[in-house]
Design a protein around this motif. Structure first.
Motif, PDB file in Angstrom:
ATOM      1  N   ILE A 256      27.590  17.149   2.159  1.00 25.19           N
ATOM      2  CA  ILE A 256      28.255  16.123   1.342  1.00 25.19           C
ATOM      3  C   ILE A 256      29.337  16.775   0.486  1.00 25.19           C
ATOM      4  CG2 ILE A 256      27.912  14.498  -0.561  1.00 25.19           C
ATOM      5  CD1 ILE A 256      25.119  13.951   0.565  1.00 25.19           C
ATOM      6  N   TYR A 257      29.006  17.931  -0.118  1.00 18.08           N
ATOM      7  CA  TYR A 257      29.967  18.621  -0.983  1.00 18.08           C
ATOM      8  C   TYR A 257      31.214  19.004  -0.189  1.00 18.08           C
ATOM      9  CZ  TYR A 257      31.921  22.094  -4.165  1.00 18.08           C
ATOM     10  OH  TYR A 257      32.750  22.802  -4.977  1.00 18.08           O
ATOM     11  N   ARG A 258      31.031  19.561   1.026  1.00 14.79           N
ATOM     12  CA  ARG A 258      32.177  19.999   1.819  1.00 14.79           C
ATOM     13  C   ARG A 258      33.033  18.802   2.258  1.00 14.79           C
ATOM     14  NH1 ARG A 258      32.676  24.841  -0.097  1.00 14.79           N
ATOM     15  NH2 ARG A 258      31.041  26.308   0.534  1.00 14.79           N
ATOM     16  N   ILE A 259      32.393  17.675   2.560  1.00 14.64           N
ATOM     17  CA  ILE A 259      33.169  16.498   2.950  1.00 14.64           C
ATOM     18  C   ILE A 259      34.018  16.010   1.771  1.00 14.64           C
ATOM     19  CG2 ILE A 259      33.005  14.083   3.653  1.00 14.64           C
ATOM     20  CD1 ILE A 259      30.466  14.853   5.200  1.00 14.64           C
ATOM     21  N   ILE A 260      33.405  15.916   0.570  1.00 16.11           N
ATOM     22  CA  ILE A 260      34.149  15.489  -0.626  1.00 16.11           C
ATOM     23  C   ILE A 260      35.265  16.485  -0.926  1.00 16.11           C
ATOM     24  CG2 ILE A 260      33.953  14.968  -3.080  1.00 16.11           C
ATOM     25  CD1 ILE A 260      32.651  12.941  -1.198  1.00 16.11           C
ATOM     26  N   GLN A 261      34.952  17.787  -0.808  1.00 13.07           N
ATOM     27  CA  GLN A 261      35.963  18.817  -1.058  1.00 13.07           C
ATOM     28  C   GLN A 261      37.139  18.665  -0.089  1.00 13.07           C
ATOM     29  OE1 GLN A 261      34.818  22.910  -0.124  1.00 13.07           O
ATOM     30  NE2 GLN A 261      35.668  23.581  -2.071  1.00 13.07           N
ATOM     31  N   GLU A 262      36.842  18.424   1.206  1.00 20.99           N
ATOM     32  CA  GLU A 262      37.900  18.249   2.196  1.00 20.99           C
ATOM     33  C   GLU A 262      38.715  16.991   1.905  1.00 20.99           C
ATOM     34  OE1 GLU A 262      40.194  19.027   5.577  1.00 20.99           O
ATOM     35  OE2 GLU A 262      38.719  20.305   4.575  1.00 20.99           O
ATOM     36  N   ALA A 263      38.046  15.890   1.517  1.00 16.94           N
ATOM     37  CA  ALA A 263      38.752  14.643   1.241  1.00 16.94           C
ATOM     38  C   ALA A 263      39.702  14.786   0.051  1.00 16.94           C
ATOM     39  CB  ALA A 263      37.742  13.519   0.981  1.00 16.94           C
ATOM     40  N   ILE A 264      39.221  15.448  -1.033  1.00 18.26           N
ATOM     41  CA  ILE A 264      40.079  15.633  -2.217  1.00 18.26           C
ATOM     42  C   ILE A 264      41.242  16.555  -1.880  1.00 18.26           C
ATOM     43  CG2 ILE A 264      40.146  16.518  -4.568  1.00 18.26           C
ATOM     44  CD1 ILE A 264      37.244  15.645  -4.880  1.00 18.26           C
ATOM     45  N   ASN A 265      40.962  17.662  -1.144  1.00 14.44           N
ATOM     46  CA  ASN A 265      42.038  18.591  -0.785  1.00 14.44           C
ATOM     47  C   ASN A 265      43.087  17.911   0.085  1.00 14.44           C
ATOM     48  OD1 ASN A 265      41.078  20.803  -2.197  1.00 14.44           O
ATOM     49  ND2 ASN A 265      39.772  21.489  -0.514  1.00 14.44           N
ATOM     50  N   ASN A 266      42.667  17.031   1.023  1.00 17.85           N
ATOM     51  CA  ASN A 266      43.636  16.306   1.839  1.00 17.85           C
ATOM     52  C   ASN A 266      44.503  15.402   0.972  1.00 17.85           C
ATOM     53  OD1 ASN A 266      42.711  17.475   4.173  1.00 17.85           O
ATOM     54  ND2 ASN A 266      41.399  15.753   4.761  1.00 17.85           N
ATOM     55  N   ALA A 267      43.878  14.726  -0.019  1.00 14.76           N
ATOM     56  CA  ALA A 267      44.647  13.865  -0.915  1.00 14.76           C
ATOM     57  C   ALA A 267      45.657  14.671  -1.724  1.00 14.76           C
ATOM     58  CB  ALA A 267      43.703  13.102  -1.836  1.00 14.76           C
ATOM     59  N   ILE A 268      45.276  15.919  -2.102  1.00 12.40           N
ATOM     60  CA  ILE A 268      46.168  16.783  -2.884  1.00 12.40           C
ATOM     61  C   ILE A 268      47.305  17.311  -2.008  1.00 12.40           C
ATOM     62  CG2 ILE A 268      46.303  18.951  -4.143  1.00 12.40           C
ATOM     63  CD1 ILE A 268      43.423  18.408  -5.094  1.00 12.40           C
ATOM     64  N   LYS A 269      46.958  17.780  -0.779  1.00 13.54           N
ATOM     65  CA  LYS A 269      47.940  18.467   0.054  1.00 13.54           C
ATOM     66  C   LYS A 269      48.910  17.511   0.748  1.00 13.54           C
ATOM     67  CE  LYS A 269      44.958  22.398   1.229  1.00 13.54           C
ATOM     68  NZ  LYS A 269      44.275  23.105   2.346  1.00 13.54           N
ATOM     69  N   TYR A 270      48.389  16.409   1.293  1.00 10.51           N
ATOM     70  CA  TYR A 270      49.186  15.610   2.205  1.00 10.51           C
ATOM     71  C   TYR A 270      49.583  14.238   1.665  1.00 10.51           C
ATOM     72  CZ  TYR A 270      46.903  19.029   5.226  1.00 10.51           C
ATOM     73  OH  TYR A 270      46.419  20.177   5.759  1.00 10.51           O
ATOM     74  N   ALA A 271      48.882  13.720   0.656  1.00 12.31           N
ATOM     75  CA  ALA A 271      49.084  12.318   0.266  1.00 12.31           C
ATOM     76  C   ALA A 271      50.129  12.134  -0.820  1.00 12.31           C
ATOM     77  CB  ALA A 271      47.755  11.705  -0.193  1.00 12.31           C
ATOM     78  N   ASP A 272      50.575  13.209  -1.482  1.00 14.47           N
ATOM     79  CA  ASP A 272      51.499  13.099  -2.626  1.00 14.47           C
ATOM     80  C   ASP A 272      50.947  12.136  -3.675  1.00 14.47           C
ATOM     81  OD1 ASP A 272      53.232  14.845  -1.407  1.00 14.47           O
ATOM     82  OD2 ASP A 272      54.390  13.263  -0.439  1.00 14.47           O
ATOM     83  N   SER A 273      49.654  12.237  -3.940  1.00 15.28           N
ATOM     84  CA  SER A 273      49.010  11.316  -4.878  1.00 15.28           C
ATOM     85  C   SER A 273      49.045  11.893  -6.287  1.00 15.28           C
ATOM     86  CB  SER A 273      47.556  11.061  -4.463  1.00 15.28           C
ATOM     87  OG  SER A 273      46.852  12.279  -4.431  1.00 15.28           O
ATOM     88  N   THR A 274      48.947  10.991  -7.266  1.00 12.98           N
ATOM     89  CA  THR A 274      48.863  11.413  -8.673  1.00 12.98           C
ATOM     90  C   THR A 274      47.487  11.129  -9.257  1.00 12.98           C
ATOM     91  OG1 THR A 274      49.718   9.265  -9.381  1.00 12.98           O
ATOM     92  CG2 THR A 274      51.321  11.042  -9.023  1.00 12.98           C
TER      93      THR A 274
END
Length: 603
Positions: free
Chosen positions: A512-530
């Motif tokens: 679960i931790y690795r999935i959440i970590q991957e999801a947040i990192n994708n949002a940081i790297k690729y989504a240009d989210s604030t």
């Protein structure tokens, strides 16, 4: 005879099974009852220890209250008296709450609501003393809180009341504590007697089961084994008789010629010589392969197929199995270039001691075989696709492992390694004769050591955060969001809607931790989210975690067709992890409107 014996054995075994079930159920029932009685009594004992502790604390609180009130009478400064008044107020509140909780019960303190008649009697004698002290203390507090505060001389009478009643309160409280202790000892004695009687009952049950169940059962088993030995002897005799019947059966095969007419009309039937030449071919066989005028020298392979390889296979079967017989599947190509599958049997047949033939009995299985081949082709294709995908996943896992090892090595060499080298050189350069420089270097070394510890903690957090193994998934995700928010400057918020804080299986937590970590990192790297919001909620059997971002979003259908890119493999790894813990992962994204990743995990 055998049938009757088998029925008797079955009834005996059924009877033994029922007896064993009764015996085991009786033992289980006695164990369950004893555990329920003992568990209930242990729960009572646990509440007894809490009651005794709270009752003993009342003595201490009354002494503390008296001491603070006496200190108030000797304190000349108003500010100090106000501070003492606040302490007295807090002590009085705790003392009062515990006093009524001992009599009426309290869930927060774990105190029962029922007391014995003796305890109730003691509290009735204690309550007037308590009320006197309580009333006097409240009067002192009110006079100090008066505007303006009244002088000490105005509540000397109340202080005297507290002093006069303290000893009687302690004496009666001692009697109550002693009564609680005697009642707890009485319960322990009762528990010992209960355990003794339960042990005796269990031994009695075991002895009764041995005498009335297990011993008779052993006798029955011995009898059954004797009957089985006799049955084996009868079976051997039947096998001998069966061999004789087999010989008779072989003779009856000669009578099959009388059935040839019926077989001609119903089966793909033919008779051939040992050299493969066709002697007779049934009507249905001739019609299927369009044989009208049969050449006297025509072989079965020539009639069935036009393909040389198929002819060679048929001739090889007839030559190899003309004595033993054969059964299997054969593919032939007709004169119309049609592929036909036959399930064919080759049966040796002795017309006389000198004349032997082969019977060919076949049925067409073309549709079934084509369907089977198509299934095999699709299965092989699917297997190859899965193997190809697994190779990509494996290569990415190895690549990520190598990257992670390189990063760790670089962090250790460039950060921790250099700081350790500096620490070593500074230690070697310390001159104990120059105390000023030595003190300065020691302060520097302290700061350097703290940086080394911080570097080690950062490296270990990136591998597996200690919060995950020590405290569980919620503290670990909390730490992850806080650290990533500091590092990236983005608004990353964790919202625990149902205050979930349970521990899960260690494999479930790390995935679960690795999935959440991957999801947040994708949002940081690729989504240009604030803004990134991680929401947790749970029910009795399900934990749901949602990761939302306000980034640019994407088309989820494109990700399904990308398995070798970094983003596509990230989603693949997430899917593999969620399957491993038997959960479900949902991806929702709209271009320009952000992304939501939801994972549901059974708990």
């Amino acid at each position: 005879m055998i049938k009757n014996g088998s029925s008797l054995d079955q009834r005996t075994f059924d009877k033994l099974s029922r007896l064993y079930i009764i015996a085991l159920s009786t033992i289980a029932l006695s164990v369950i009852m004893s555990q329920i009685l003992i568990r209930n009594h242990l729960n009572d004992q646990q509440s007894d220890s809490t009651v005794i502790n709270v009752a003993g604390r009342q003595r201490m609180l009354s002494q503390k209250l008296t001491k603070e009130i006496l200190a108030l009478s000797t304190e000349p400064k108003l500010e100090d008296r106000i501070l003492l008044k606040n302490k007295i107020k807090n002590t009085l509140r705790t003392w009062e709450f515990s006093h009524y909780a001992l009599q009426k019960g309290s869930d927060s303190l774990g105190l029962p609501k029922k007391n014995s008649a003796e305890i109730i009697k003691e509290f009735k004698a204690l309550n007037p003393v308590f009320d006197t002290i309580h009333k006097a203390t409240n009067s002192i507090i009110d006079k100090i809180e008066n505007v303006p505060p009244l002088p000490v001389s105005s509540f000397k009478e109340e202080i005297q009341k507290v002093k006069d009643n303290e000893e009687e309160f302690l004496t009666r409280m001692d009697q109550i504590v002693n009564q609680y202790d005697r009642e707890a000892d009485a319960k322990v004695t009762w528990l010992r007697h209960l355990e003794f009687w339960l042990m005796g009952l269990t031994i009695l049950i075991l002895m009764a089961e041995f005498l009335f169940i297990f011993w008779p059962t052993a006798k029955n088993v011995r009898s059954i084994l004797s009957e089985l030995i006799n049955a084996e002897k009868r079976a051997k005799k039947m096998a001998f008789d069966a061999d004789e019947l087999s010989a008779i059966k072989e003779k009856s095969i000669k009578e099959l010629s009388a059935l040839s007419h019926a077989m001609d009309e119903t089966l793909l039937f033919a008779r051939i010589g040992l050299d493969g030449t066709v002697i007779h071919m049934g009507h249905k066989f001739s019609k299927r392969f369009k044989v009208s005028n049969l050449n006297a020298a025509a072989t079965l392979s020539e009639v069935l197929s036009t393909d040389p390889n198929e002819k060679a296979d048929i001739e090889n079967i007839l030559t190899k199995y003309k004595k033993t017989g054969w059964q299997g599947e054969v593919k032939v190509t007709t004169r119309d270039n049609e592929n036909v599958w036959l399930e064919m049997s080759v049966i040796p047949f002795n017309l006389s001691d000198e004349r032997r033939e082969l019977l060919i009995i076949a049925s067409e299985i073309t549709e079934r075989k084509e369907a089977q081949l198509e299934i095999e082709r699709l299965t092989k294709k699917n297997f190859e696709e899965r193997m190809s995908q697994q190779k990509i996943i494996s290569s990415k896992i190895i690549e990520n492992q190598e990257k992670e090892q390189s990063r760790i090595a670089k962090d250790v060499h460039d950060g921790i390694g250099q700081m350790l080298t500096g620490l070593k050189f500074n230690l070697e350069s310390i001159d104990l004769k120059d105390l000023d420089k030595t003190a300065a270097k020691i302060e520097y070394l302290k700061e350097l050591s703290a940086n080394i510890i911080k570097g080690v903690r950062t490296a270990t957090f990136n591998l597996t955060p200690p919060e995950l193994s020590d405290h569980g998934i919620v503290p670990a995700i909390t730490k992850l969001t806080e650290e990533l928010a500091k590092l990236t400057g983005k608004n990353i918020i964790l919202f625990n809607k149902t205050d979930f804080n349970e521990r899960l299986d260690s494999l479930a937590e790390i995935n679960i931790y690795r999935i959440i970590q991957e999801a947040i990192n994708n949002a940081i790297k690729y989504a240009d989210s604030t803004h990134i919001v991680v929401s947790l909620s749970h029910s009795e059997n399900l934990l749901s975690i949602v990761v939302d971002d306000n980034g640019k979003g994407f088309n989820p259908d494109k990700i399904k067709n990308i398995r070798n890119s970094e983003g596509g493999m990230g989603m693949t790894f997430m899917q593999e992890r969620i399957k491993y813990i038997e959960g479900r992962l949902f991806l929702n994204s709209v271009e320009g409107k952000g992304t939501r990743i939801t994972l549901n995990v059974p708990i």
